[in-house]
Design a protein around this motif. Structure first.
Motif, PDB file in Angstrom:
ATOM      1  N   ILE A   1      14.167   1.249  -4.049  1.00  0.00           N
ATOM      2  CA  ILE A   1      12.728   1.394  -3.818  1.00  0.00           C
ATOM      3  C   ILE A   1      12.499   2.518  -2.812  1.00  0.00           C
ATOM      4  O   ILE A   1      13.089   2.528  -1.732  1.00  0.00           O
ATOM      5  CB  ILE A   1      12.124   0.077  -3.286  1.00  0.00           C
ATOM      6  CG1 ILE A   1      12.375  -1.069  -4.261  1.00  0.00           C
ATOM      7  CG2 ILE A   1      10.632   0.241  -3.032  1.00  0.00           C
ATOM      8  CD1 ILE A   1      11.947  -2.433  -3.734  1.00  0.00           C
TER       9      ILE A   1
ATOM     10  N   ALA B   1       7.522   2.151  -3.873  1.00  0.00           N
ATOM     11  CA  ALA B   1       7.054   0.918  -3.242  1.00  0.00           C
ATOM     12  C   ALA B   1       5.633   0.621  -3.692  1.00  0.00           C
ATOM     13  O   ALA B   1       4.821   1.531  -3.879  1.00  0.00           O
ATOM     14  CB  ALA B   1       7.122   1.053  -1.729  1.00  0.00           C
ATOM     15  N   SER B   2       5.323  -0.656  -3.863  1.00  0.00           N
ATOM     16  CA  SER B   2       4.007  -1.029  -4.391  1.00  0.00           C
ATOM     17  C   SER B   2       3.057  -1.602  -3.352  1.00  0.00           C
ATOM     18  O   SER B   2       1.855  -1.667  -3.581  1.00  0.00           O
ATOM     19  CB  SER B   2       4.179  -2.057  -5.514  1.00  0.00           C
ATOM     20  OG  SER B   2       4.771  -3.247  -5.023  1.00  0.00           O
TER      21      SER B   2
ATOM     22  N   ALA C   1       7.617  -4.536  -5.376  1.00  0.00           N
ATOM     23  CA  ALA C   1       8.423  -3.912  -6.431  1.00  0.00           C
ATOM     24  C   ALA C   1       9.774  -4.578  -6.635  1.00  0.00           C
ATOM     25  O   ALA C   1      10.408  -4.401  -7.678  1.00  0.00           O
ATOM     26  CB  ALA C   1       8.633  -2.427  -6.106  1.00  0.00           C
ATOM     27  N   GLY C   2      10.238  -5.366  -5.658  1.00  0.00           N
ATOM     28  CA  GLY C   2      11.563  -5.965  -5.761  1.00  0.00           C
ATOM     29  C   GLY C   2      11.598  -7.359  -6.359  1.00  0.00           C
ATOM     30  O   GLY C   2      12.682  -7.960  -6.440  1.00  0.00           O
TER      31      GLY C   2
ATOM     32  N   SER D   1       9.962   4.566  -0.304  1.00  0.00           N
ATOM     33  CA  SER D   1       8.757   4.236   0.450  1.00  0.00           C
ATOM     34  C   SER D   1       8.485   5.278   1.522  1.00  0.00           C
ATOM     35  O   SER D   1       9.234   6.233   1.703  1.00  0.00           O
ATOM     36  CB  SER D   1       8.921   2.847   1.084  1.00  0.00           C
ATOM     37  OG  SER D   1       7.753   2.457   1.756  1.00  0.00           O
TER      38      SER D   1
ATOM     39  N   THR E   1      11.349  -4.197   3.647  1.00  0.00           N
ATOM     40  CA  THR E   1      12.219  -4.538   2.522  1.00  0.00           C
ATOM     41  C   THR E   1      11.954  -5.968   2.056  1.00  0.00           C
ATOM     42  O   THR E   1      11.818  -6.232   0.858  1.00  0.00           O
ATOM     43  CB  THR E   1      13.696  -4.402   2.931  1.00  0.00           C
ATOM     44  OG1 THR E   1      13.928  -3.091   3.435  1.00  0.00           O
ATOM     45  CG2 THR E   1      14.623  -4.675   1.753  1.00  0.00           C
TER      46      THR E   1
ATOM     47  N   LYS F   1      12.109   2.918  -8.199  1.00  0.00           N
ATOM     48  CA  LYS F   1      10.695   2.565  -8.191  1.00  0.00           C
ATOM     49  C   LYS F   1      10.065   3.027  -6.891  1.00  0.00           C
ATOM     50  O   LYS F   1      10.715   3.037  -5.840  1.00  0.00           O
ATOM     51  CB  LYS F   1      10.500   1.039  -8.298  1.00  0.00           C
ATOM     52  CG  LYS F   1      10.706   0.436  -9.664  1.00  0.00           C
ATOM     53  CD  LYS F   1      10.306  -1.045  -9.624  1.00  0.00           C
ATOM     54  CE  LYS F   1      10.495  -1.725 -10.946  1.00  0.00           C
ATOM     55  NZ  LYS F   1      10.063  -3.157 -10.891  1.00  0.00           N
TER      56      LYS F   1
ATOM     57  N   TYR G   1      16.037  -0.480  -0.145  1.00  0.00           N
ATOM     58  CA  TYR G   1      14.705   0.045   0.145  1.00  0.00           C
ATOM     59  C   TYR G   1      14.878   1.193   1.133  1.00  0.00           C
ATOM     60  O   TYR G   1      15.499   1.034   2.184  1.00  0.00           O
ATOM     61  CB  TYR G   1      13.862  -1.078   0.758  1.00  0.00           C
ATOM     62  CG  TYR G   1      12.481  -0.703   1.257  1.00  0.00           C
ATOM     63  CD1 TYR G   1      11.357  -0.920   0.474  1.00  0.00           C
ATOM     64  CD2 TYR G   1      12.304  -0.186   2.537  1.00  0.00           C
ATOM     65  CE1 TYR G   1      10.084  -0.621   0.940  1.00  0.00           C
ATOM     66  CE2 TYR G   1      11.042   0.123   3.008  1.00  0.00           C
ATOM     67  CZ  TYR G   1       9.938  -0.093   2.218  1.00  0.00           C
ATOM     68  OH  TYR G   1       8.677   0.204   2.692  1.00  0.00           O
TER      69      TYR G   1
ATOM     70  N   LEU H   1      18.347  -1.793  -8.052  1.00  0.00           N
ATOM     71  CA  LEU H   1      17.072  -1.115  -7.827  1.00  0.00           C
ATOM     72  C   LEU H   1      17.091  -0.392  -6.499  1.00  0.00           C
ATOM     73  O   LEU H   1      17.634  -0.895  -5.504  1.00  0.00           O
ATOM     74  CB  LEU H   1      15.930  -2.148  -7.828  1.00  0.00           C
ATOM     75  CG  LEU H   1      14.534  -1.651  -7.441  1.00  0.00           C
ATOM     76  CD1 LEU H   1      13.985  -0.708  -8.508  1.00  0.00           C
ATOM     77  CD2 LEU H   1      13.587  -2.824  -7.225  1.00  0.00           C
TER      78      LEU H   1
ATOM     79  N   GLU I   1       8.599  -6.178   0.131  1.00  0.00           N
ATOM     80  CA  GLU I   1       8.677  -5.682  -1.248  1.00  0.00           C
ATOM     81  C   GLU I   1       9.525  -6.607  -2.115  1.00  0.00           C
ATOM     82  O   GLU I   1       9.244  -6.785  -3.308  1.00  0.00           O
ATOM     83  CB  GLU I   1       9.260  -4.264  -1.275  1.00  0.00           C
ATOM     84  CG  GLU I   1       8.333  -3.177  -0.775  1.00  0.00           C
ATOM     85  CD  GLU I   1       7.206  -2.839  -1.749  1.00  0.00           C
ATOM     86  OE1 GLU I   1       7.264  -3.284  -2.923  1.00  0.00           O
ATOM     87  OE2 GLU I   1       6.268  -2.133  -1.339  1.00  0.00           O
TER      88      GLU I   1
END
Length: 391
Positions: A331, A364-365, A207-208, A333, A199, A362, A216, A329, A202
């Motif tokens: 996320i 996770a990136s 993404a955060g 994952s 968390t 979103k 997350y 948000l 990110e």
């Protein structure tokens, strides 16, 4: 009458002043000694003395001359982010990821090792020591330049006292894990829950970025969540927040001491994979959701039912968190990233039906690097005190 400062208090004051200067330089590149005196509210002689000391140590660089304001041109200073390094390490299923980063948090070297199964606490500590040894040997990085290591572990970790209160996979229960690892590595150690570190990674680098309140959610061998409230990672009174694997989602049954929670017993990757073995002709080692979806797309009714059931119950967990925390948000994952646009749309639709306020969703990136980035930043948060103490 004001007495003379004691040696201990003098050293503490010096450490605090050094830390103040370093923090100011981290936030302001290319400032003079006079500028630092204003920023830190310290006297010019004090700043000059400490700056010269830290230049000799390599913590600060002189980078050239500034513009004159009527006298001599000032010498500009910058923080040396390469002066020291930190290590991040995270247990992720059957592997452990390690990395060395500079003081900006930029990764310099990476290493991954496979873990033996089953993994108990003693083997886990040995694997960290061996992984660090290999990482240092391959990178050529001097261990004396390491400030510490951030370590992500499964279970309910207690950062404050360095113990793990609950960890079915390793057997660590209330043991002084941090102390044992520090003695083994010869480095300061910060332990935290693996999902908390994902968390943080990110939030800081993925993404955060730019959000103040987020959740997350990670689905893997277990199911967990990390929570950021007002830009702070929330851990709870006993540092057990985010243990959503214990949500009462799915068939409850009888839970034995030391077992996983109801939600993860029914809908973790391991649980879904086991269900898939009964209906799919073949189950490989890759993403189980992708495999189930592939058979569903070919028209297999049982695969479609399993996919829909899994997504529905993951969405229930998401809805529970969204309705309780109202994050900006959320996320997704772990195995959740393999849902694709269709799965994401399905979850959004369910949320719009179930909760009054739907957060932005979103994927996770950072992938497998999220935990490492979080572990690195967990050490960097403590860095100024560590660097300033090297007097």
């Amino acid at each position: 009458m004001i007495g003379r400062a004691q040696p201990g208090s003098t050293k503490l004051i010096k450490r605090m002043n050094r830390e103040n200067i370093l923090l100011s330089l981290k936030a302001n590149t290319g400032v003079s000694r006079a500028d630092l005196a204003k920023l830190t509210e310290l006297s010019r002689p004090c700043v000059s003395s400490l700056v010269d000391e830290m230049i000799q140590e390599g913590l600060i660089h002189e980078i050239g001359m500034g513009t004159s304001k009527g006298g001599r041109k000032p010498i500009l200073l910058e923080y040396n982010f390469a002066a020291f390094g930190v290590v991040g390490a995270v247990f992720e299923g059957s592997t452990m990821q390690l990395a060395i980063a500079d003081l900006k948090g930029d990764t310099l070297y990476r290493h991954q090792i496979s873990l033996s199964s089953p993994m108990d606490g003693e083997k886990a500590i040995e694997s960290v020591a061996e992984g660090l040894k290999v990482l240092l040997a391959r990178s050529g990085f001097d261990k004396s330049r390491l400030l510490g290591i951030g370590l992500g572990l499964p279970g309910i970790t207690r950062r404050r006292d360095g113990t793990i209160s609950y960890a079915p996979s390793t057997g660590w229960m209330g043991l002084p894990v941090r102390k044992e690892i520090e003695e083994k590595l010869g480095l300061p150690v910060i332990i935290d829950n693996d999902v908390n570190l994902m968390t943080l990674g990110e939030y800081r680098r993925g993404a955060g970025i730019g959000y103040s309140n987020l959740v997350y959610m990670y689905v893997g061998t277990g199911i967990g969540a990390g929570i950021v409230i007002d830009k702070q990672l929330y851990r709870g009174a006993r540092e057990a927040s985010g243990e959503i694997g214990y949500m009462m989602i799915g068939p409850i049954g009888k839970r034995l001491q030391g077992e996983f929670g109801v939600f993860e017993k029914n809908y973790s990757v391991s649980a879904v994979r086991e269900k898939a073995r009964y209906i799919l002709p073949y189950v490989g080692s890759g993403s189980i959701i992708r495999q189930i979806a592939d058979y569903a797309d070919r028209g297999m009714k049982e695969a479609r039912q399993l996919l829909d059931d899994t997504c529905k119950h993951w969405a229930i967990g998401i809805a529970n968190m969204a309705s309780m925390l109202d994050p900006e948000l959320l996320i997704l994952s772990g195995e959740l990233i393999h849902l694709g646009e269709e799965g994401l749309h399905s979850i959004k639709k369910s949320l719009s039906d179930w909760v009054p306020s739907v957060p932005e969703l979103k994927l996770a990136s950072l992938g497998e690097h999220a935990g490492i980035m979080g572990a690195i930043h967990s050490v960097l948060e403590a860095f100024p005190s560590e660097a300033a103490s090297r007097v």
